[in-house]
Enzyme design. Sequence first.
Site, PDB file in Angstrom:
ATOM      1  N   GLY A   2      -1.632   7.094  -2.956  1.00 35.39           N
ATOM      2  CA  GLY A   2      -2.972   7.053  -2.386  1.00 35.39           C
ATOM      3  C   GLY A   2      -3.774   5.835  -2.770  1.00 35.39           C
ATOM      4  N   HIS A  31       0.868  -1.179   0.000  1.00 34.27           N
ATOM      5  CA  HIS A  31       0.000   0.000   0.000  1.00 34.27           C
ATOM      6  C   HIS A  31       0.903   1.227   0.000  1.00 34.27           C
ATOM      7  CE1 HIS A  31      -3.634   2.397   0.818  1.00 34.27           C
ATOM      8  NE2 HIS A  31      -2.792   3.169   1.487  1.00 34.27           N
ATOM      9  N   CYS A  32       0.792   2.030  -1.048  1.00 36.10           N
ATOM     10  CA  CYS A  32       1.666   3.192  -1.212  1.00 36.10           C
ATOM     11  C   CYS A  32       0.894   4.468  -0.879  1.00 36.10           C
ATOM     12  CB  CYS A  32       2.201   3.250  -2.646  1.00 36.10           C
ATOM     13  SG  CYS A  32       3.362   4.601  -2.917  1.00 36.10           S
ATOM     14  N   PRO A  33       1.217   5.131   0.236  1.00 36.22           N
ATOM     15  CA  PRO A  33       0.513   6.380   0.554  1.00 36.22           C
ATOM     16  C   PRO A  33       0.862   7.512  -0.401  1.00 36.22           C
ATOM     17  CG  PRO A  33       2.305   5.993   2.113  1.00 36.22           C
ATOM     18  CD  PRO A  33       2.202   4.761   1.273  1.00 36.22           C
TER      19      PRO A  33
END
Length: 303
Positions: free
Chosen positions: A193, A188-190
């Site tokens: 997003g 999950h890449c912030p």
Amino acid sequence: MTDAEYSPVATDSPTKLSVEEIVKMSHTARKWEVFPGRNKFCCDGRIMMARQAGIFYFTCILIIGTCLLFFIFDCRYFVETYPSFGFVVPLAAGLLFIFVLSTLFRTSFSDPGVIPRSTPDEAADLERQIEVPSSCQPNYRPPPRVREVIIKGQMVKLKFCYTCKIFRPPRASHCSVCDNCVERFDHHCPWVGNCVGKRNYRYFYLFIMSLSVLCLFIFAVVVTHLVLRTQQTGQFLIALRDSPVSIVEALICFFSIWSLIGLGGYHTYLTATGQSTNEDVSSIKCLYLCAFSVFLFKHILTH
């Protein structure tokens, strides 16, 4: 011939309904409207993102802001000073900028590969299949819920997801941020997003590589701009005074290049070996890569 009996037909008009009530009655709920995960949807469900997308907006502002400053100050200098070939600089930067934003938005707004959850009937049927016998002792700990299937002649164990009530396919994992099982889950890449999985990993990889090239290009052009101004004025401080924004762009690109090159090299290695970040995160290679990047960055600053 028998007499037929007819029931009277009501001729009174039914109770009038408001337009909102008629639309509500005729509206069929779509899948994205009742989506059980923690995602948010826009444009009638065509855009799918994580709810916590603050860092994604920061990424957009950083990329767009730096490129705008580059077009306004550095590109204008080359176009005005070297009119015969100076237009190549904004043209190349513009193409790279458009490609970076398109891959970023495609990664951020697309479905990463979410696996649908079981319906209540399917979940109940699975529970009956793997139900623990009632004759077991109170302290009995049931074995992990797995199912063995044969894929391409090899025995593969499928893990059970207690949240989605499904047996996950191979290489799938449950994202704790979005609360979804994602096929071929990478991470999950912030910064984008969204989750990175089977359906948007190629766009994520292209975004990282193209952004690395864009940062290198802007950094090289800005340094060339300052060197040319220094040769014209004779002093570096005067060149900085004439174009102070250029040093800001150079610093942003300089501090971003190292992490982007390291990340791009790491995902190139994962792509070449057929792995994902989720599968390789337990190994020490990622830690070695981060430590090497920090060491290289400190070595450059001290020398």
